[in-house]
Design an enzyme around this catalytic site. Structure first.
Site, PDB file in Angstrom:
ATOM      1  N   ASP A 104       2.348 -22.968 -73.636  1.00  0.00           N
ATOM      2  CA  ASP A 104       2.164 -23.235 -72.219  1.00  0.00           C
ATOM      3  C   ASP A 104       0.671 -23.503 -72.027  1.00  0.00           C
ATOM      4  OD1 ASP A 104       2.702 -23.100 -69.411  1.00  0.00           O
ATOM      5  OD2 ASP A 104       4.223 -21.584 -69.816  1.00  0.00           O
ATOM      6  N   ASP A 206       1.403 -26.564 -67.265  1.00  0.00           N
ATOM      7  CA  ASP A 206       1.599 -25.784 -66.045  1.00  0.00           C
ATOM      8  C   ASP A 206       1.094 -26.568 -64.820  1.00  0.00           C
ATOM      9  OD1 ASP A 206       2.285 -23.099 -64.967  1.00  0.00           O
ATOM     10  OD2 ASP A 206       0.162 -22.982 -64.471  1.00  0.00           O
ATOM     11  N   GLU A 263       5.211 -29.550 -65.719  1.00  0.00           N
ATOM     12  CA  GLU A 263       5.875 -28.846 -64.616  1.00  0.00           C
ATOM     13  C   GLU A 263       5.483 -29.574 -63.341  1.00  0.00           C
ATOM     14  OE1 GLU A 263       6.091 -24.532 -62.305  1.00  0.00           O
ATOM     15  OE2 GLU A 263       4.247 -25.153 -63.280  1.00  0.00           O
ATOM     16  N   HIS A 328      11.168 -18.769 -65.486  1.00  0.00           N
ATOM     17  CA  HIS A 328      10.617 -17.435 -65.232  1.00  0.00           C
ATOM     18  C   HIS A 328      10.102 -17.245 -63.804  1.00  0.00           C
ATOM     19  CE1 HIS A 328       7.333 -20.099 -65.913  1.00  0.00           C
ATOM     20  NE2 HIS A 328       6.454 -19.179 -65.569  1.00  0.00           N
ATOM     21  N   ASP A 329      10.130 -18.305 -63.007  1.00  0.00           N
ATOM     22  CA  ASP A 329       9.585 -18.197 -61.651  1.00  0.00           C
ATOM     23  C   ASP A 329      10.669 -18.061 -60.581  1.00  0.00           C
ATOM     24  OD1 ASP A 329       6.894 -18.376 -62.363  1.00  0.00           O
ATOM     25  OD2 ASP A 329       6.966 -20.562 -62.404  1.00  0.00           O
TER      26      ASP A 329
HETATM   27  C1  BGC Z   1       3.861 -20.819 -63.530  1.00  0.00           C
HETATM   28  C2  BGC Z   1       3.806 -19.551 -62.763  1.00  0.00           C
HETATM   29  C3  BGC Z   1       2.365 -19.258 -62.427  1.00  0.00           C
HETATM   30  C4  BGC Z   1       1.714 -20.458 -61.733  1.00  0.00           C
HETATM   31  C5  BGC Z   1       0.232 -20.353 -61.742  1.00  0.00           C
HETATM   32  C6  BGC Z   1       3.393 -21.798 -62.486  1.00  0.00           C
HETATM   33  O1  BGC Z   1       4.083 -22.698 -62.034  1.00  0.00           O
HETATM   34  O2  BGC Z   1       5.131 -21.164 -63.987  1.00  0.00           O
HETATM   35  O3  BGC Z   1       4.385 -18.476 -63.458  1.00  0.00           O
HETATM   36  O4  BGC Z   1       2.281 -18.153 -61.587  1.00  0.00           O
HETATM   37  O5  BGC Z   1       2.019 -21.664 -62.369  1.00  0.00           O
HETATM   38  O6  BGC Z   1      -0.234 -20.562 -63.031  1.00  0.00           O
END
Ligand code: BGC
Length: 539
Positions: A104, A206, A263, A328-329
């Protein structure tokens, strides 16, 4: 290799990827937290499941304010997860099993404990000042503009030492990097090269759609005039973010066989069109992008149809989709299906869809055994979001609880005290228990993945819908020149009739309700409640 087209098997396109939340996968040293050696010990399990790659949520050195999404050193493994030697061993052992390793990469921000930020904050003329986003306030301590953080509150924090505000799109301990700075991208790419040189196979990027902000720092428009609700017009999906994504593609393409997955978060109902923009035309964009529409879809065949259709229609030439139901979110998908009825059956329908769609499937750990969200008592909440918003929002911990390997106390996850409580259903839901049950969800996943691996059409074929789900069943073909696969998914608890006129029958390859290897005749078929069937069509 596809004999006809000559296209070779590409792991990130034709394989299946499994998302590991390292805190919760497997603990090896009894401290209650999952770690790298734990992951190594479970590679055999992943291999047997048919996994081709793992994406591991961050394991870099971090103060863990946001559980690793706040990095203080991109070149070190946090001791909580083990050592660099452990990590190198993980890469070797995973590769020996044919499993690729995706890290990640957190580009939008670092931790406020990262030496870059400490330097940047030390004075206005520090050479790293512009690596982060510093601005004068409107009136000294009043923020420079109206930008709000998706985690709530103002996105700016005033720093008395230098009398300016810094931007933090997430928590204030996560200052945003300045991707418009001339030097920063090169420096950051060196951090990525460090891991590519070590043999890492790719990165999940991310919030890549948030990394560049408006040059002029214009106020975001408000939704319904409420300051807390904003349209993230000037803070998301700026052209510069897409340009950086393309630079990352170039970087990873300078290595062999690597991948990138962006993402592209968009609030419900998701935004496939925007996600597709990051794929650009083939190699000018990243390899894969997460569209959140499937995750946010309601439990309805037509709604899923619309998500899939929109996603595919928006893909640029040469762009390849990926599909995902959980991460995970967000809540685990099995518990997002409304009405807490027939969840197991619905999970089988949803996973049959995921594993027979066109595009790389991503599984979230525990999804394959139907792990549920866990209610976490207030005093045990770890996620800062849960702490901040309890009881209105109890946070993301519920989807991050330890993997349920066995029915023993602590589920074979740890010999110590688990960092988050386990789900109460461990006695009835575990890998060990499901391994022995041919009708279990785990065996359903295994069989489907196996089928996907033996079918060119499922891996590479076109997607041709037959019904659009309006009657409650979703049916589609996956076709190559040589193979025609029909997928029938009944999203309802009722019998549905269905006929296919242009073909007479096919051989059942996989079914929740029928015997495989038997023939299915396509006239006036009665499709059972929550039935998922996959057929090889004969002319
Ligand atoms: C991750 C989260 C994180 C955020 C800030 C995201 O989209 O998946 O878990 O809190 O980015 O890094």
């Amino acid at each position: 290799m596809n004999m006809k087209t000559g296209e070779s098997w590409i792991w990130w396109k034709h394989g299946v990827i499994y998302h590991i939340y390292p805190w919760s996968f497997q603990d090896s040293n009894g401290d209650g937290i999952g770690d790298i050696r734990g992951i190594i010990s479970r590679l055999g399990y992943l291999k047997a499941l048919g996994i081709d790659g793992i994406w591991i949520s961050p394991m870099y050195k971090s103060p863990m304010v946001d559980f690793g999404y706040d990095v203080s050193n991109y070149r070190e493994i946090d001791p909580v997860f083990g050592t660099m030697e452990d990590f190198l061993e993980l890469i070797d052992k995973a590769h020996e099993q044919g499993i690729r390793v995706i890290l990640d990469m957190i580009l939008n921000h670092t931790s406020d404990q990262h030496p870059w930020f400490i330097e940047s904050a030390s004075s206005r003329d520090n050479p790293k000042r512009n690596w982060y986003i510093w601005k004068d306030g409107k009136k000294k301590e009043r923020p420079p503009n109206n930008w709000k953080s998706p985690v709530g509150g103002n996105a700016w924090r005033y720093d008395a030492t230098t009398g300016q505000h810094y931007l933090h799109s997430f928590f204030e301990e996560q200052p945003d990097l300045n991707w418009r700075d001339a030097e920063l991208p090169g420096v950051f790419f060196d951090e990525m090269k460090f891991w590519l040189d070590l043999g890492v196979d790719g990165f999940r990027l991310d919030v890549i759609n948030m990394i560049a902000k408006d040059k002029k720092f214009r106020d975001n428009p408000l939704v319904l005039g409420i300051p807390a609700f904003q349209k993230h017009l000037y803070t998301r999906n700026r052209k510069r973010s897409i340009a950086i994504a393309a630079m990352i593609r170039q970087l990873t393409d300078s290595y062999e066989n690597r991948t990138t997955i962006g993402e592209i978060y968009a609030p419900p109902p998701g935004d496939a069109k925007t996600a597709a923009r990051y794929l650009a035309k083939g190699k000018e964009g990243i390899h894969l992008a997460f569209d959140f529409s499937l995750i946010f879809s309601i439990w309805n065949a037509h709604s899923y149809f619309k998500c899939i259709n929109t996603w595919y229609k928006n893909l640029p030439d040469g762009g390849w989709p990926c599909n995902v139901l959980s991460n995970h979110d967000l809540f685990r998908s099995i518990d997002r299906f409304p009405l807490r009825t027939n969840r197991e059956e619905k999970a089988k329908v949803a996973s049959t869809m995921l594993l027979t769609l066109k595009g790389t499937p991503f599984l979230y750990y525990g999804e394959e055994i139907g792990m549920h969200n866990t209610r976490i008592p207030k005093r045990q909440i770890r996620d800062p979001l849960g702490k901040r918003y309890w009881p209105v929002f109890t946070g993301r911990d519920k989807a991050r609880t330890p993997m349920q390997w066995t029915k023993e106390p602590n589920a074979g996850f740890t010999t110590g005290i688990p960092w988050l409580p386990l789900n109460r259903d461990i006695r009835s839901r575990s890998v060990r228990q499901q391994e022995g049950d041919p009708a279990s969800l785990l065996n359903h996943y295994r069989n489907l993945i196996k089928l996907r691996k033996t079918s060119e059409a499922l891996q590479r074929g076109s997607w041709n819908p037959v019904t659009n789900g309006q009657q409650g069943i979703l049916t589609y073909f996956r076709n190559t020149d040589d193979e025609r696969i029909l997928v029938i998914l009944n999203f309802t608890g009722r019998y549905k009739s269905f006929s296919l006129h242009e073909h007479t029958y096919g051989k059942i390859l996989f079914s929740t309700h029928r015997n495989t290897e038997e023939f299915m005749y396509f006239q006036n078929m009665q499709i059972g409640p929550y039935e998922a069937t996959v057929c090889l069509v004969s002319e």
